[in-house]
Scaffold this motif. Structure first.
Motif, mmCIF file in Angstrom:
data_model
loop_
_atom_site.group_PDB
_atom_site.id
_atom_site.type_symbol
_atom_site.label_atom_id
_atom_site.label_comp_id
_atom_site.label_asym_id
_atom_site.label_seq_id
_atom_site.Cartn_x
_atom_site.Cartn_y
_atom_site.Cartn_z
ATOM 1 N N LYS A 1 0.853 -0.950 -0.116
ATOM 2 C CA LYS A 1 -0.183 0.104 -0.054
ATOM 3 C C LYS A 1 0.822 1.392 0.063
ATOM 4 C CE LYS A 1 -3.913 2.140 2.583
ATOM 5 N NZ LYS A 1 -4.731 2.112 3.735
ATOM 6 N N VAL A 2 0.250 2.216 -0.678
ATOM 7 C CA VAL A 2 1.171 3.327 -0.986
ATOM 8 C C VAL A 2 0.816 4.439 0.007
ATOM 9 C CG1 VAL A 2 2.397 2.866 -2.990
ATOM 10 C CG2 VAL A 2 0.096 4.026 -3.137
ATOM 11 N N TYR A 3 1.382 5.643 0.378
ATOM 12 C CA TYR A 3 0.968 6.887 1.147
ATOM 13 C C TYR A 3 1.658 8.105 0.352
ATOM 14 C CZ TYR A 3 -0.480 3.067 4.265
ATOM 15 O OH TYR A 3 -1.082 2.149 4.976
ATOM 16 N N ARG A 4 0.860 9.047 0.460
ATOM 17 C CA ARG A 4 1.584 10.397 0.234
ATOM 18 C C ARG A 4 2.977 10.756 1.039
ATOM 19 N NH1 ARG A 4 -1.000 16.565 0.618
ATOM 20 N NH2 ARG A 4 0.657 17.391 -0.092
ATOM 21 N N VAL A 5 3.867 11.112 0.288
ATOM 22 C CA VAL A 5 5.214 11.590 0.919
ATOM 23 C C VAL A 5 4.969 13.282 1.178
ATOM 24 C CG1 VAL A 5 7.584 12.085 0.813
ATOM 25 C CG2 VAL A 5 6.579 9.894 -0.151
ATOM 26 N N ARG A 6 5.061 13.626 2.419
ATOM 27 C CA ARG A 6 4.836 15.111 2.613
ATOM 28 C C ARG A 6 6.202 15.770 2.941
ATOM 29 N NH1 ARG A 6 -0.246 15.901 4.014
ATOM 30 N NH2 ARG A 6 -1.562 13.833 4.459
ATOM 31 N N ASN A 7 6.121 17.133 2.786
ATOM 32 C CA ASN A 7 7.376 17.719 2.903
ATOM 33 C C ASN A 7 8.615 17.617 2.241
ATOM 34 O OD1 ASN A 7 6.050 19.253 4.983
ATOM 35 N ND2 ASN A 7 6.535 17.631 6.675
ATOM 36 N N ILE A 8 8.377 16.866 0.873
ATOM 37 C CA ILE A 8 9.242 16.720 -0.187
ATOM 38 C C ILE A 8 10.361 17.732 -0.417
ATOM 39 C CG2 ILE A 8 7.867 16.911 -2.151
ATOM 40 C CD1 ILE A 8 9.437 14.390 -3.426
ATOM 41 N N GLU A 9 9.600 18.869 -0.485
ATOM 42 C CA GLU A 9 10.567 20.140 -0.795
ATOM 43 C C GLU A 9 11.689 20.198 0.261
ATOM 44 O OE1 GLU A 9 7.080 20.116 -0.495
ATOM 45 O OE2 GLU A 9 6.241 20.549 -2.236
ATOM 46 N N ASN A 10 11.296 19.959 1.457
ATOM 47 C CA ASN A 10 12.371 20.120 2.383
ATOM 48 C C ASN A 10 13.646 18.962 2.186
ATOM 49 O OD1 ASN A 10 11.129 22.106 3.808
ATOM 50 N ND2 ASN A 10 10.118 20.671 5.190
ATOM 51 N N THR A 11 13.246 17.673 1.903
ATOM 52 C CA THR A 11 13.968 16.745 1.523
ATOM 53 C C THR A 11 14.827 16.986 0.283
ATOM 54 O OG1 THR A 11 12.493 15.112 2.439
ATOM 55 C CG2 THR A 11 14.337 14.030 1.195
ATOM 56 N N LEU A 12 14.207 17.661 -0.594
ATOM 57 C CA LEU A 12 14.944 17.979 -1.893
ATOM 58 C C LEU A 12 15.970 19.061 -1.580
ATOM 59 C CD1 LEU A 12 15.370 18.039 -5.002
ATOM 60 C CD2 LEU A 12 13.310 19.556 -4.982
ATOM 61 N N HIS A 13 15.615 19.904 -0.866
ATOM 62 C CA HIS A 13 16.337 21.210 -0.541
ATOM 63 C C HIS A 13 17.596 20.456 0.151
ATOM 64 C CE1 HIS A 13 18.361 24.032 2.509
ATOM 65 N NE2 HIS A 13 18.016 24.929 1.550
ATOM 66 N N ASN A 14 17.520 19.684 1.142
ATOM 67 C CA ASN A 14 18.741 18.900 1.483
ATOM 68 C C ASN A 14 19.724 18.182 0.826
ATOM 69 O OD1 ASN A 14 17.636 19.922 4.051
ATOM 70 N ND2 ASN A 14 16.789 18.341 4.687
ATOM 71 N N ALA A 15 18.874 17.568 -0.290
ATOM 72 C CA ALA A 15 19.386 16.506 -1.139
ATOM 73 C C ALA A 15 20.362 17.690 -2.081
ATOM 74 C CB ALA A 15 18.609 16.062 -1.969
ATOM 75 N N MET A 16 19.831 18.944 -2.331
ATOM 76 C CA MET A 16 20.659 19.827 -3.090
ATOM 77 C C MET A 16 21.842 20.204 -2.583
ATOM 78 S SD MET A 16 18.893 20.425 -6.106
ATOM 79 C CE MET A 16 17.509 20.424 -7.038
ATOM 80 N N VAL A 17 21.688 20.470 -1.359
ATOM 81 C CA VAL A 17 22.872 20.818 -0.502
ATOM 82 C C VAL A 17 23.808 19.909 -0.494
ATOM 83 C CG1 VAL A 17 23.667 21.559 1.973
ATOM 84 C CG2 VAL A 17 21.425 22.599 1.090
ATOM 85 N N GLN A 18 23.627 18.619 -0.134
ATOM 86 C CA GLN A 18 24.574 17.402 -0.164
ATOM 87 C C GLN A 18 25.149 17.311 -1.589
ATOM 88 O OE1 GLN A 18 22.840 13.684 1.366
ATOM 89 N NE2 GLN A 18 24.605 12.674 0.386
#
Length: 246
Positions: free
Chosen positions: A180-197
């Motif tokens: 079963k799948v669920y919506r991922v929330r706050n992906i913008e924050n995770t993307l920001h952190n990935a950009m920094v990395q």
């Protein structure tokens, strides 16, 4: 084969779905958007019919233009409406999948001299410019809008396309059959952190393990094929050039 499935799922990045941006003047000064009712206050030259407009001047500040942007806004909204849905057990790998998506986009955008056989998004916007949107709006001694001909709508559109690209990649990378799948929330924050990395790693790594810490042979093989095709194309062009000069 998740990469193939991902690449063939990018319906919103097909030519027939992407609104034209060529009609916008390059390097105009844009002053924001307004509704049709608000136009009467400023009496601009109106271009197109619709509900929402972007206001701009080209040479003289007293010559104001208003261009309809309904099509562009509807497209951006559709891109933003796509939700990333994955199994809860895979959410801990969201940052890994995002880094892979960034690396893949980075590689594809390096080779814009060759046609992109996968989708029709404008790949001339390179990864450092995309990163600047999520970090400090500044790259290579220029503000990020410089790379979008000063057009904030084009910048917003490309940003929405990139986020859609990332979400789609994560969906196919992290989906597990029958879970079963669920919506991922706050992906913008995770993307920001990935950009920094991503700023701190080798952007030409053939081995994604060096970036994410996890093996992904399918990804490594695909990335290396893109590089090989590009280098082969360069060799062919160089050979043609040498023959011509001779």
């Amino acid at each position: 084969m998740y990469i193939y499935d991902f690449l063939t799922s990018l319906d919103l990045l097909k030519k027939e779905r992407i609104p034209l941006m060529d009609e916008f003047p390059k390097n105009a000064i844009y002053y924001g958007t307004c509704s049709k009712d608000e136009l009467q206050k400023r009496n601009p030259t109106i271009i197109g019919e619709g509900d929402m407009y972007i206001l701009y001047t080209v040479e003289h500040i007293d010559e104001l233009y208003a261009k309809c942007i309904d099509e562009q806004l509807a497209y951006i909204h559709e891109l933003n409406q796509f939700d990333l849905m994955i199994p809860r057990s895979m959410m801990i790998y969201t940052d890994v999948a995002i880094l892979e998506a960034i690396r893949l986009y980075d590689e594809l955008s390096k080779h814009t001299d060759n046609p992109n056989p996968f989708f029709d998004m404008d790949m001339k916007i390179k990864m450092p410019v995309i990163s600047s949107i999520y970090l400090n709006n500044y790259v290579n001694n220029h503000p990020s809008l410089y790379y979008f001909q000063n057009n904030p709508i084009k910048k917003e559109l490309v940003s929405a396309q990139f986020m859609y690209f990332v979400k789609k990649y994560c969906e196919y990378r992290l989906t597990v059959k029958d879970l079963k799948v669920y919506r991922v929330r706050n992906i913008e924050n995770t993307l920001h952190n990935a950009m920094v990395q991503y700023q701190t790693v080798d952007h030409d790594a053939y081995h994604i393990l060096e970036i994410t810490g996890l093996e992904n042979k399918e990804f490594d093989d695909f990335i290396q094929q893109i590089m090989h095709v590009y280098e082969q194309s360069q060799d062919i062009e160089s050979t043609k050039s040498l023959k011509h000069n001779c």
